[in-house]
Enzyme design. Structure first.
Site, PDB file in Angstrom:
ATOM      1  N   GLU A 180       0.851  -1.196   0.000  1.00  0.00           N
ATOM      2  CA  GLU A 180       0.000   0.000   0.000  1.00  0.00           C
ATOM      3  C   GLU A 180       0.877   1.233   0.000  1.00  0.00           C
ATOM      4  OE1 GLU A 180      -3.278  -0.053   2.807  1.00  0.00           O
ATOM      5  OE2 GLU A 180      -3.318  -2.228   2.745  1.00  0.00           O
ATOM      6  N   HIS A 197     -11.487   9.518   6.647  1.00  0.00           N
ATOM      7  CA  HIS A 197     -11.256   8.086   6.823  1.00  0.00           C
ATOM      8  C   HIS A 197     -10.713   7.729   8.205  1.00  0.00           C
ATOM      9  CE1 HIS A 197     -10.242   4.013   5.616  1.00  0.00           C
ATOM     10  NE2 HIS A 197      -8.959   4.214   5.861  1.00  0.00           N
ATOM     11  N   HIS A 245      -9.084   9.437   2.942  1.00  0.00           N
ATOM     12  CA  HIS A 245      -8.642   8.363   2.053  1.00  0.00           C
ATOM     13  C   HIS A 245      -8.803   8.875   0.633  1.00  0.00           C
ATOM     14  CE1 HIS A 245      -8.004   4.547   0.170  1.00  0.00           C
ATOM     15  NE2 HIS A 245      -7.762   3.976   1.345  1.00  0.00           N
ATOM     16  N   ARG A 291      -1.051   8.861   9.030  1.00  0.00           N
ATOM     17  CA  ARG A 291      -0.897   7.428   9.293  1.00  0.00           C
ATOM     18  C   ARG A 291      -0.474   6.667   8.042  1.00  0.00           C
ATOM     19  NH1 ARG A 291      -4.828   2.890   8.906  1.00  0.00           N
ATOM     20  NH2 ARG A 291      -5.982   4.429   7.715  1.00  0.00           N
ATOM     21  N   ARG A 344      -0.803   8.852   1.653  1.00  0.00           N
ATOM     22  CA  ARG A 344      -2.186   9.300   1.452  1.00  0.00           C
ATOM     23  C   ARG A 344      -2.397  10.794   1.428  1.00  0.00           C
ATOM     24  NH1 ARG A 344      -5.473   5.020   4.996  1.00  0.00           N
ATOM     25  NH2 ARG A 344      -4.850   3.352   3.606  1.00  0.00           N
TER      26      ARG A 344
HETATM   27  P1  FAD Z   1     -13.801   0.433  15.806  1.00  0.00           P
HETATM   28  O1  FAD Z   1     -13.433  -0.805  15.122  1.00  0.00           O
HETATM   29  O2  FAD Z   1     -14.429   1.502  15.016  1.00  0.00           O
HETATM   30  O3  FAD Z   1     -14.801   0.041  16.981  1.00  0.00           O
HETATM   31  C1  FAD Z   1     -15.410   1.046  17.756  1.00  0.00           C
HETATM   32  C2  FAD Z   1     -16.390   0.407  18.715  1.00  0.00           C
HETATM   33  O4  FAD Z   1     -16.764   1.359  19.700  1.00  0.00           O
HETATM   34  C3  FAD Z   1     -17.677  -0.065  18.069  1.00  0.00           C
HETATM   35  O5  FAD Z   1     -18.019  -1.311  18.630  1.00  0.00           O
HETATM   36  C4  FAD Z   1     -18.704   0.970  18.524  1.00  0.00           C
HETATM   37  O6  FAD Z   1     -20.035   0.493  18.624  1.00  0.00           O
HETATM   38  C5  FAD Z   1     -18.164   1.302  19.889  1.00  0.00           C
HETATM   39  N1  FAD Z   1     -18.612   2.591  20.421  1.00  0.00           N
HETATM   40  C6  FAD Z   1     -18.385   3.821  19.932  1.00  0.00           C
HETATM   41  N2  FAD Z   1     -18.923   4.745  20.732  1.00  0.00           N
HETATM   42  C7  FAD Z   1     -19.512   4.068  21.758  1.00  0.00           C
HETATM   43  C8  FAD Z   1     -20.256   4.457  22.899  1.00  0.00           C
HETATM   44  N3  FAD Z   1     -20.521   5.741  23.189  1.00  0.00           N
HETATM   45  N4  FAD Z   1     -20.730   3.495  23.727  1.00  0.00           N
HETATM   46  C9  FAD Z   1     -20.513   2.171  23.461  1.00  0.00           C
HETATM   47  N5  FAD Z   1     -19.800   1.760  22.397  1.00  0.00           N
HETATM   48  C10 FAD Z   1     -19.317   2.704  21.572  1.00  0.00           C
HETATM   49  N6  FAD Z   1      -6.846   0.062   9.113  1.00  0.00           N
HETATM   50  C11 FAD Z   1      -5.886  -0.833   8.813  1.00  0.00           C
HETATM   51  O7  FAD Z   1      -4.921  -0.979   9.566  1.00  0.00           O
HETATM   52  N7  FAD Z   1      -5.985  -1.585   7.684  1.00  0.00           N
HETATM   53  C12 FAD Z   1      -7.026  -1.489   6.816  1.00  0.00           C
HETATM   54  O8  FAD Z   1      -7.086  -2.191   5.827  1.00  0.00           O
HETATM   55  C13 FAD Z   1      -8.034  -0.543   7.094  1.00  0.00           C
HETATM   56  N8  FAD Z   1      -9.082  -0.387   6.260  1.00  0.00           N
HETATM   57  C14 FAD Z   1     -10.109   0.431   6.632  1.00  0.00           C
HETATM   58  C15 FAD Z   1     -11.242   0.493   5.833  1.00  0.00           C
HETATM   59  C16 FAD Z   1     -12.327   1.262   6.238  1.00  0.00           C
HETATM   60  C17 FAD Z   1     -13.551   1.320   5.368  1.00  0.00           C
HETATM   61  C18 FAD Z   1     -12.265   1.988   7.453  1.00  0.00           C
HETATM   62  C19 FAD Z   1     -13.423   2.817   7.913  1.00  0.00           C
HETATM   63  C20 FAD Z   1     -11.124   1.947   8.227  1.00  0.00           C
HETATM   64  C21 FAD Z   1     -10.037   1.175   7.832  1.00  0.00           C
HETATM   65  N9  FAD Z   1      -8.885   1.095   8.612  1.00  0.00           N
HETATM   66  C22 FAD Z   1      -7.914   0.209   8.289  1.00  0.00           C
HETATM   67  C23 FAD Z   1      -8.812   1.774   9.896  1.00  0.00           C
HETATM   68  C24 FAD Z   1      -9.121   0.763  11.003  1.00  0.00           C
HETATM   69  O9  FAD Z   1     -10.113  -0.121  10.560  1.00  0.00           O
HETATM   70  C25 FAD Z   1      -9.600   1.426  12.271  1.00  0.00           C
HETATM   71  O10 FAD Z   1      -8.764   2.462  12.643  1.00  0.00           O
HETATM   72  C26 FAD Z   1      -9.626   0.423  13.416  1.00  0.00           C
HETATM   73  O11 FAD Z   1     -10.322  -0.723  13.027  1.00  0.00           O
HETATM   74  C27 FAD Z   1     -10.277   1.039  14.620  1.00  0.00           C
HETATM   75  O12 FAD Z   1     -10.524   0.028  15.542  1.00  0.00           O
HETATM   76  P2  FAD Z   1     -11.131   0.407  16.948  1.00  0.00           P
HETATM   77  O13 FAD Z   1     -11.272  -0.850  17.696  1.00  0.00           O
HETATM   78  O14 FAD Z   1     -10.346   1.505  17.530  1.00  0.00           O
HETATM   79  O15 FAD Z   1     -12.567   1.051  16.587  1.00  0.00           O
HETATM   80  C1  SIN Z   2      -7.251   0.554   2.516  1.00  0.00           C
HETATM   81  O1  SIN Z   2      -7.479  -0.632   2.344  1.00  0.00           O
HETATM   82  O2  SIN Z   2      -6.934   1.365   1.650  1.00  0.00           O
HETATM   83  C2  SIN Z   2      -7.371   1.077   3.895  1.00  0.00           C
HETATM   84  C3  SIN Z   2      -6.134   0.778   4.613  1.00  0.00           C
HETATM   85  C4  SIN Z   2      -6.029   1.635   5.817  1.00  0.00           C
HETATM   86  O3  SIN Z   2      -6.821   2.536   6.026  1.00  0.00           O
HETATM   87  O4  SIN Z   2      -5.076   1.404   6.569  1.00  0.00           O
END
Ligand code: FAD
Ligand code: SIN
Length: 533
Positions: free
Chosen positions: A113, A348, A236, A383, A287
């Site tokens: 990437e 993103h 993104h 990032r 990015r």
């Molecule tokens: P999340 O996975 O967003 O989980 C948040 C949780 O908190 C959810 O369960 C939600 O319900 C809960 N929550 C929020 N507020 C409250 C509240 N007030 N009370 C109770 N629960 C609450 N990163 C990579 O490294 N590789 C990738 O390929 C990649 N692709 C991506 C593609 C997309 C479309 C997106 C959107 C992001 C991508 N990212 C990627 C970024 C990465 O997915 C996220 O940064 C990471 O998954 C965040 O994980 P997290 O556990 O911090 O939050």
């Molecule tokens: C992507 O697949 O382009 C998202 C990867 C990331 O946000 O880290």
């Protein structure tokens, strides 16, 4: 109702669940999430998770790529810690049943990437996040020490200081709305992990799920914790532009950077490649550079989008390597094997968050923060792709170890009486239109004034608008019974304000923060920190 546990986890994404699985080996864990457990950014992740697993790759190279993307603002200690602990995190994911794609010889099939000098992205086709999330969820649901409660919305953290104690400030748990009953329960715990994900919903167009309203940042801020680097909102570069312009779902569907990693080329409406004039790495530049370039080509040409071209790849390649993206594009009438994919940038990822050390420890005792709502310093001003899932899994491992040492389960802490939640006096809301109007206004303000290219004037306008909106919301908030809508909006508006406050303080262009009034980078890179004193 009061529910007690040894550990309270707010969030069921990669950070929340990976923490819960480790904590459950030591005590009772409650995990809360505000929607279904798989409604999260984690479950939407496409590209994969970065880690050095190939013998031709080195930690030094992964560190160098991360520091380079971060534009001088990364905390090098955090970068080195997370990069070197990545292989162990991958082994742990495998032990929880996660399946990454492999080559015929059994080695991981590694993707590439933007900003990565080597192939080092482990993936499961183009739905890596879903693979990780479902496997972690399955383990969590089977664990006798984990109680997972979905559709529970944490409203605010409870702290000793909020209860009037002046001798110590630590977290005691959270007030949590159960939308099914309308009641607000007390979840008591001396050890809280905030893992609420991103802030993308502050913008009109985002890849993030509806849960990404900045609740973690807002709750931590109201509880007195320090937040940092929130101006660095990553757009993104390539999200699907819906030619029919019908709904924002079409606009926000992600076309993974891994597509460019496999040879995708960005082209203008005339079919000409344009990235080379912005960066020698072309379509695979980091990015911030690609998003700005697309933005500037859209403005220069007056065309509503740019295009990602995979038509030169052999027939069947897209459907085999990126089945989810291929099928979704097709459902919008774009066959990526013959048509160029129309793309625009969308909000993103939030590189900043609640400030923590490399153990996820915040400035408030007992409050640990991990995943996208935390800020360890790994990402700096931008990032590097696929470093965030990695950060979730590494930091939560360190967090549980640190929690057990600094807040041992055997040590009984003073039992402060916690008052019941006080609902507002008025029972019925007079006008829901106010809420929807404020919601739109926050997102419109952020999209128009606090986006990829900023100016002092636009930021000041945004700050003024958001101050007024926050005042209106707070007046409304305290008068009525709380609902999911008002909780989201209150957090969204506060987080948007914090993003703007950080952006206003940064008088330079660095990484994702680009402003026409200060186009140079200052000699010294200083993280922005906001204290709620
Ligand atoms: P999340 O996975 O967003 O989980 C948040 C949780 O908190 C959810 O369960 C939600 O319900 C809960 N929550 C929020 N507020 C409250 C509240 N007030 N009370 C109770 N629960 C609450 N990163 C990579 O490294 N590789 C990738 O390929 C990649 N692709 C991506 C593609 C997309 C479309 C997106 C959107 C992001 C991508 N990212 C990627 C970024 C990465 O997915 C996220 O940064 C990471 O998954 C965040 O994980 P997290 O556990 O911090 O939050
Ligand atoms: C992507 O697949 O382009 C998202 C990867 C990331 O946000 O880290």
């Amino acid at each position: 109702m009061t529910i007690k546990s040894d550990f309270l986890v707010i969030g069921s994404g990669a950070a929340g669940l990976s923490f819960a699985l480790r904590a459950a080996e030591h005590g009772k864990v409650v995990v809360l999430c505000k929607d279904d457990p798989l409604v999260s950014s984690s479950a939407k992740a496409q590209g994969g998770i970065a880690a050095v697993t190939d013998k031709n790759d080195t930690f030094e190279e992964h560190v160098a790529d991360t520091l380079d993307a971060g534009a001088g603002l990364c905390d090098e200690k955090a970068v080195r810690t997370i990069v070197t602990e990545a292989p162990e995190a991958i082994r742990e994911l495998l032990s929880w049943g996660v399946d990454f794609d492999t080559e015929k010889d059994g080695e991981f099939e590694l993707g590439r990437e933007g900003g990565h000098g080597k192939r080092r992205i482990l993936h499961a086709k183009d739905t890596t996040g879903l693979e990780i999330s479902t496997k972690l969820l399955r383990c969590a649901q089977a664990h006798p020490n984990i109680q997972l409660l979905d559709h529970r919305i944490a409203i605010d953290l409870i702290t000793t200081a909020k209860l009037g104690c002046v001798t110590e400030d630590r977290v005691l748990g959270a007030y949590v709305l159960n939308p099914a009953t309308g009641e607000v329960d007390i979840f008591r715990s001396d050890r809280v992990l905030l893992a609420t994900g991103g802030t993308g919903r502050c913008y009109m167009y985002t890849t993030n799920p509806p849960t990404a309203t900045g609740d973690g940042e807002a709750m931590a801020w109201r509880a007195g914790a320090v937040v940092s680097n929130l101006e660095f909102v990553q757009f993104h570069p390539t999200t699907f532009y819906n030619p029919n312009g019908k709904d924002h779902d079409g606009l926000t569907f992600l076309i993974s950077e891994a597509v460019r990693g496999e040879g995708g080329v960005l082209r203008g409406p005339d079919g000409r490649e344009f990235m080379q004039k912005y960066d020698k790495r072309g379509s695979l530049a980091p990015r911030d550079i690609v998003a700005r370039a697309i933005n500037s080509e859209i403005l220069r040409t007056g065309h509503p989008c740019m295009y990602l071209d995979m038509t030169h790849k052999p027939k069947g390649f897209m459907a085999e390597r990126f089945p989810y993206i291929y099928e979704t594009c097709k459902s919008y009438g774009v066959d990526a094997e013959v048509d160029m994919i129309p793309v625009v940038p969308s909000a993103h990822y939030q590189c900043g968050g609640v400030a923590t050390d490399t153990n996820g420890r915040s400035s408030l005792r007992g409050l640990f923060v991990a995943g996208e709502c935390g800020c360890t310093g790994l990402h700096g001003a931008n990032r590097l792709a696929s470093n965030s899932l990695l950060e979730c899994v590494v930091i939560t491992k360190r967090a549980i170890e640190c929690m057990l040492t600094t807040l041992p389960l055997a040590h009984k802490m003073e039992d402060y009486p916690i008052p019941e939640w006080q609902h507002g006096e008025r029972a019925e809301r007079d006008d829901l239109a106010i809420l929807y109007h404020c919601w739109d206004e926050v997102r419109r303000t952020m999209t128009d004034y606090v986006s990829i290219v900023r100016t002092d004037h636009r930021l000041q306008r945004a700050a003024t608008r958001l101050r007024n909106i926050n005042r209106e919301i707070n007046e409304y908030y305290w008068g009525y019974r709380v609902t999911p809508e008002i909780i989201d909006l209150r957090n969204l508006a506060l987080t948007a304000s914090l993003i703007v406050d950080c952006a206003i303080r940064r008088k330079e262009s660095r990484g994702l923060h680009y402003t026409l009034d200060h186009t140079e980078k200052l000699p010294e890179a200083i993280p922005s920190k906001l204290h709620n004193w």
